[in-house]
Design a protein around this motif. Structure first.
Motif, mmCIF file in Angstrom:
data_model
loop_
_atom_site.group_PDB
_atom_site.id
_atom_site.type_symbol
_atom_site.label_atom_id
_atom_site.label_comp_id
_atom_site.label_asym_id
_atom_site.label_seq_id
_atom_site.Cartn_x
_atom_site.Cartn_y
_atom_site.Cartn_z
ATOM 1 N N ALA A 12 0.830 -1.213 0.000
ATOM 2 C CA ALA A 12 0.000 0.000 0.000
ATOM 3 C C ALA A 12 0.861 1.259 0.000
ATOM 4 O O ALA A 12 0.495 2.278 0.586
ATOM 5 N N LEU A 25 -6.029 5.202 -2.749
ATOM 6 C CA LEU A 25 -6.374 4.244 -1.699
ATOM 7 C C LEU A 25 -7.390 4.813 -0.714
ATOM 8 O O LEU A 25 -8.056 4.060 -0.011
ATOM 9 N N VAL A 35 -8.689 1.104 0.084
ATOM 10 C CA VAL A 35 -7.764 0.260 0.842
ATOM 11 C C VAL A 35 -8.478 -0.541 1.929
ATOM 12 O O VAL A 35 -8.053 -1.649 2.272
ATOM 13 N N THR A 54 3.624 0.627 3.568
ATOM 14 C CA THR A 54 2.941 1.842 3.164
ATOM 15 C C THR A 54 3.894 3.032 3.198
ATOM 16 O O THR A 54 5.083 2.881 3.499
ATOM 17 N N ALA A 109 -3.217 -3.341 -2.387
ATOM 18 C CA ALA A 109 -4.219 -2.517 -1.725
ATOM 19 C C ALA A 109 -5.200 -1.877 -2.691
ATOM 20 O O ALA A 109 -6.248 -1.388 -2.269
ATOM 21 N N ASP A 110 -4.875 -1.863 -3.987
ATOM 22 C CA ASP A 110 -5.783 -1.247 -4.963
ATOM 23 C C ASP A 110 -6.582 -2.286 -5.745
ATOM 24 O O ASP A 110 -7.111 -1.999 -6.817
#
Length: 201
Positions: A12, A25, A35, A54, A109-110
């Motif tokens: 992420a 996100l 997210v 992240t 995360a996408d």
């Protein structure tokens, strides 16, 4: 392989460069940030480790809070512009000393519509530390993907934005509906988003 022997790695740290000024996100999708769909699905499973890579706290404070609440270990990628490979390397460096972990499940995360059933199918197809198991829409391999510990050394050499694509192309591929494997890169992607296809994974 049992999920208790696997570290789920949520990537992420992307810069959302194709999404414009906003953080993709954090964009709203069906009433919550993109997210959050992924982090909740992954956290609902019994993984041995929950890890998220992240951006620094100052760049993604809400994402950090949401990850902390769901029990993720947060690893910061200080140079996300170096591509997805830099996040994979960061995660592998963290996991390598944890000997009970036999491999990692790379999640993006996408990709908000990957169901728990598909993550489970990938884990079940992983036999041992030599296993490589990728997702596919019938055309090309992609994450979510399991990569066994035997390949960690190779992952540490990754550079750029291709990630582990070459390694995934040589592994087992678990096919699912292409809609479930879509990712969000642009505002147009989000505007055109349709609910995930109902029915079995």
């Amino acid at each position: 392989m049992r999920t208790e022997r696997i570290a789920a790695v949520l990537l992420a740290a992307g810069t959302s460069s194709r999404f414009g000024k906003e953080d993709k996100l954090m964009a709203d999708l069906r009433g919550k940030p993109v997210v959050q769909h992924v982090l909740e699905t992954v956290a609902s499973m019994a993984f041995g480790e929950l890890i998220a890579v992240t951006r620094p706290l100052g760049q993604a404070p809400v994402i950090h809070r949401k990850l902390e609440r769901r029990g993720y270990t947060i690893l910061v990628n200080e140079q996300p512009e170096e591509g997805i490979s830099s996040s994979i390397v960061r995660a592998v460096e963290y996991v390598m000393p944890i000997r009970r972990i036999r491999g990692i499940l790379i999640c993006l995360a996408d990709m908000p519509d990957v169901p728990q059933t598909h993550y489970n199918r990938i884990c079940m197809a992983a036999i041992d530390i030599r296993s490589v198991v990728a997702s596919t829409d019938g055309f090309s391999p992609s994450p979510p993907a399991f990569i066994g510990r035997k390949h960690f050394g190779e992952l540490l050499t990754l550079r750029g934005d291709q990630g582990a694509r070459a390694l995934l192309s040589h592994g087992v591929q678990i096919e699912t509906h292409g809609n479930l494997l879509r990712d969000i890169d642009t505002p147009e992607d989000l505007m055109a988003w349709q609910p995930a296809t109902d029915g079995p994974d």
